[in-house]
Design an enzyme around this catalytic site. Sequence first.
Site, PDB file in Angstrom:
ATOM      1  N   GLU A  68       0.852  -1.187   0.000  1.00  0.00           N
ATOM      2  CA  GLU A  68       0.000   0.000   0.000  1.00  0.00           C
ATOM      3  C   GLU A  68       0.891   1.242   0.000  1.00  0.00           C
ATOM      4  O   GLU A  68       1.632   1.486   0.954  1.00  0.00           O
ATOM      5  CB  GLU A  68      -0.907   0.015   1.233  1.00  0.00           C
ATOM      6  CG  GLU A  68      -1.760   1.269   1.384  1.00  0.00           C
ATOM      7  CD  GLU A  68      -2.588   1.580   0.134  1.00  0.00           C
ATOM      8  OE1 GLU A  68      -2.409   2.685  -0.425  1.00  0.00           O
ATOM      9  OE2 GLU A  68      -3.378   0.709  -0.287  1.00  0.00           O
ATOM     10  N   ASP A 117      -7.728   1.180  -7.832  1.00  0.00           N
ATOM     11  CA  ASP A 117      -8.137   2.479  -8.363  1.00  0.00           C
ATOM     12  C   ASP A 117      -8.383   2.330  -9.862  1.00  0.00           C
ATOM     13  O   ASP A 117      -7.493   1.908 -10.599  1.00  0.00           O
ATOM     14  CB  ASP A 117      -7.027   3.500  -8.106  1.00  0.00           C
ATOM     15  CG  ASP A 117      -7.469   4.935  -8.392  1.00  0.00           C
ATOM     16  OD1 ASP A 117      -8.343   5.135  -9.266  1.00  0.00           O
ATOM     17  OD2 ASP A 117      -6.933   5.860  -7.751  1.00  0.00           O
TER      18      ASP A 117
END
Length: 212
Positions: A68, A117
């Site tokens: 992340e 995303d």
Amino acid sequence: MRMRKKSWAEPFLNENDQFVIQEPQNNKGKWKKILNCETLHVEIGCGKGDYFIQMSSMDSSVGWIGVEKDRNVAAVAAKKAIETGNQNLLMITLDAEQIDQWFDEGEIDTIHLNFSDPWPKSGYKKRRLSHGNFLNKYKSLLKNEGQIIMKTDNQGLFEFSLVEFNQNNWVLQEVSVDFRRNEHPEDAISEYEAKFMSLGQPIYRAIFVCKK
């Protein structure tokens, strides 16, 4: 929506550098030994960590690494992961653009792309984690017949990904346009996914196999 900055995030990540790996290139080729596992799963874009933390609890013999790049979000995931006490998971808080520097060829068994995303504007398509540029990197890092498991709520991203995988010579093993229509106790449900399910939003899922 971007998470509000947490003042404790950076100090926490730096203080827990045995769990949050600051220089993952130093562990290249050694991850399975470090995690004491024979099978290695990597989730790219793990967000708050719900998925890979729950999955690591299902089978302690499988190693998990959550990636992340947003360190503010990663701190939330790291805190939850450390609190579980599970010994079969670690985190990397860097951009996945560098992933080919962190793992050796054939070192990973499965890569997970969960609710990535979508970067909806066409000019940003190269930033999508299922773009061909990323797929070529994944292919070198996965073992022969290793898998990428993708889940998303975004139909546009899913359709784009199906084309990208096909054009880059991946084998489509499974596909579902409403994965949660049936129960799948083997697959963890994150808080993020649960929100879409509560709205009746279909979850798209596919498994692609790497043939070398």
